[in-house]
Design an enzyme around this catalytic site. Structure first.
Site, PDB file in Angstrom:
ATOM      1  N   ASN A   1      -2.096   0.455   6.784  1.00 41.09           N
ATOM      2  CA  ASN A   1      -1.567  -0.852   7.261  1.00 41.09           C
ATOM      3  C   ASN A   1      -0.494  -1.710   6.481  1.00 41.09           C
ATOM      4  O   ASN A   1      -0.578  -2.917   6.433  1.00 41.09           O
ATOM      5  CB  ASN A   1      -2.645  -1.646   8.006  1.00 41.09           C
ATOM      6  CG  ASN A   1      -3.827  -2.256   6.884  1.00 41.09           C
ATOM      7  OD1 ASN A   1      -3.560  -1.771   5.803  1.00 41.09           O
ATOM      8  ND2 ASN A   1      -4.591  -2.818   7.372  1.00 41.09           N
TER       9      ASN A   1
ATOM     10  N   GLU B   1      -9.746 -10.894  -7.206  1.00 41.25           N
ATOM     11  CA  GLU B   1      -8.858  -9.865  -7.213  1.00 41.25           C
ATOM     12  C   GLU B   1      -7.535  -9.934  -8.116  1.00 41.25           C
ATOM     13  O   GLU B   1      -7.052  -9.068  -8.436  1.00 41.25           O
ATOM     14  CB  GLU B   1      -8.194  -9.960  -5.651  1.00 41.25           C
ATOM     15  CG  GLU B   1      -9.190  -9.481  -4.446  1.00 41.25           C
ATOM     16  CD  GLU B   1      -8.736  -9.509  -3.253  1.00 41.25           C
ATOM     17  OE1 GLU B   1      -9.542  -8.912  -2.324  1.00 41.25           O
ATOM     18  OE2 GLU B   1      -7.608  -9.763  -2.994  1.00 41.25           O
TER      19      GLU B   1
ATOM     20  N   LYS C   1       0.561  -1.243   0.075  1.00 41.90           N
ATOM     21  CA  LYS C   1       0.002  -0.088  -0.022  1.00 41.90           C
ATOM     22  C   LYS C   1       0.740   1.263   0.018  1.00 41.90           C
ATOM     23  O   LYS C   1       1.979   1.314   0.215  1.00 41.90           O
ATOM     24  CB  LYS C   1      -0.851  -0.054   0.997  1.00 41.90           C
ATOM     25  CG  LYS C   1      -2.059  -1.252   1.065  1.00 41.90           C
ATOM     26  CD  LYS C   1      -2.940  -1.169   2.332  1.00 41.90           C
ATOM     27  CE  LYS C   1      -3.898  -2.163   2.333  1.00 41.90           C
ATOM     28  NZ  LYS C   1      -5.042  -2.156   3.408  1.00 41.90           N
TER      29      LYS C   1
ATOM     30  N   HIS D   1      -2.052  -5.663   1.342  1.00 38.54           N
ATOM     31  CA  HIS D   1      -3.298  -6.094   1.447  1.00 38.54           C
ATOM     32  C   HIS D   1      -3.044  -7.516   0.843  1.00 38.54           C
ATOM     33  O   HIS D   1      -2.036  -7.738   0.164  1.00 38.54           O
ATOM     34  CB  HIS D   1      -4.041  -5.644   0.271  1.00 38.54           C
ATOM     35  CG  HIS D   1      -5.351  -6.458  -0.164  1.00 38.54           C
ATOM     36  ND1 HIS D   1      -6.579  -6.515   0.522  1.00 38.54           N
ATOM     37  CD2 HIS D   1      -5.320  -7.567  -1.051  1.00 38.54           C
ATOM     38  CE1 HIS D   1      -7.122  -7.485  -0.052  1.00 38.54           C
ATOM     39  NE2 HIS D   1      -6.479  -7.904  -1.125  1.00 38.54           N
TER      40      HIS D   1
ATOM     41  N   TYR E   1     -12.508  -2.472  -3.430  1.00 39.87           N
ATOM     42  CA  TYR E   1     -12.818  -2.606  -1.918  1.00 39.87           C
ATOM     43  C   TYR E   1     -14.487  -2.424  -1.990  1.00 39.87           C
ATOM     44  O   TYR E   1     -14.933  -2.192  -0.830  1.00 39.87           O
ATOM     45  CB  TYR E   1     -12.468  -1.517  -1.036  1.00 39.87           C
ATOM     46  CG  TYR E   1     -10.869  -1.698  -0.578  1.00 39.87           C
ATOM     47  CD1 TYR E   1     -10.538  -2.987   0.052  1.00 39.87           C
ATOM     48  CD2 TYR E   1      -9.782  -0.960  -0.903  1.00 39.87           C
ATOM     49  CE1 TYR E   1      -9.238  -3.270   0.513  1.00 39.87           C
ATOM     50  CE2 TYR E   1      -8.566  -1.371  -0.505  1.00 39.87           C
ATOM     51  CZ  TYR E   1      -8.446  -2.592   0.362  1.00 39.87           C
ATOM     52  OH  TYR E   1      -7.044  -2.665   0.748  1.00 39.87           O
TER      53      TYR E   1
END
Ligand code: UDP
Length: 141
Positions: free
Chosen positions: A114, A128, A11, A117, A51
Site C-alpha cells: 500500500n 519511529e 514502501k 507508511h 512492526y
C-alpha cells in the site's frame, strides 16, 4: 497549530513503480518539509522490530516479507500537524477504501502493498523517528 514531525516510508512497491518524486511533491505541496532522508533495504530484523506491534497479527509474516522485498525511502517530515496531514495524504490502509486523490488510492495495489507508511500519533512518531534516525541526522530548517 503545532509543528510536528512524522516518520514516512515509501514502501518497496512505490519505489519499484518509480513514483518517489510524485509522492514527495504531494508532501511538499501540503507544506511538509523533508528534514531527514535515507534510502535503504531493510533487514528482516529491522522490519520485524519496526512492526513489532503487529507481531501477533495473521498478516505479519507477509508484511515483513513485503517490506524487505526491495529498497524503501524513509524520511522525517516536519510541518503543522504533520502527523495528521501526512495520514490524510496517504489515505485509508486499504487502497480500495482510500479517498480519491490520496497516495494509496493513486499508487497502491492492495492492503499489503500500500505504497506508504506514516506514523499514527505523536508517541509512535517519536519512537519511529528514533528507530531509523539518530538525532544528529535530522536537519530542521
Ligand atoms: N496490513 C496488511 N493487512 C492488513 C492490515 C494491515 O498487510 O489486513 C499491513 C499494511 O501494509 C499496513 C500495515 O500492515 O500499512 C500496518 O497496518 P496499520 O493498521 O497500522 O495501517 P496503516 O497505519 O499503515 O494505515
Amino acid at each position: 497549530m503545532a509543528i510536528e514531525r512524522t516518520l514516512s516510508i515509501i514502501k518497496p512497491d512505490a519505489v519499484a513503480k518509480n513514483v518517489i518524486g510524485q509522492i514527495y511533491s504531494r508532501f511538499e505541496g501540503a507544506g511538509l518539509k523533508i528534514v531527514a532522508a535515507r534510502m535503504t533495504q531493510l533487514s528482516r530484523a529491522e522490519a520485524e522490530g519496526f512492526y513489532a506491534v503487529h507481531a501477533a497479527r495473521p498478516f505479519f509474516k507477509d508484511l515483513v516479507d513485503f517490506m524487505v522485498s526491495g529498497p524503501v525511502m524513509i524520511t522525517v517530515l516536519e510541518g503543522e500537524n504533520a502527523i495528521a496531514a501526512h495520514r490524510d495524504l496517504m489515505g485509508a490502509t486499504d487502497p480500495k477504501k482510500a479517498e480519491k486523490g490520496t497516495i494509496r488510492a493513486d499508487f497502491a495495489d492492495s492492503i499489503d502493498a500500500n505504497a506508504v507508511h506514516g506514523s499514527d500519533a505523536a508517541e509512535t512518531a517519536a519512537v519511529e523517528i528514533a528507530y531509523y534516525f539518530p538525532a544528529l541526522n535530522v536537519y530542521s530548517r
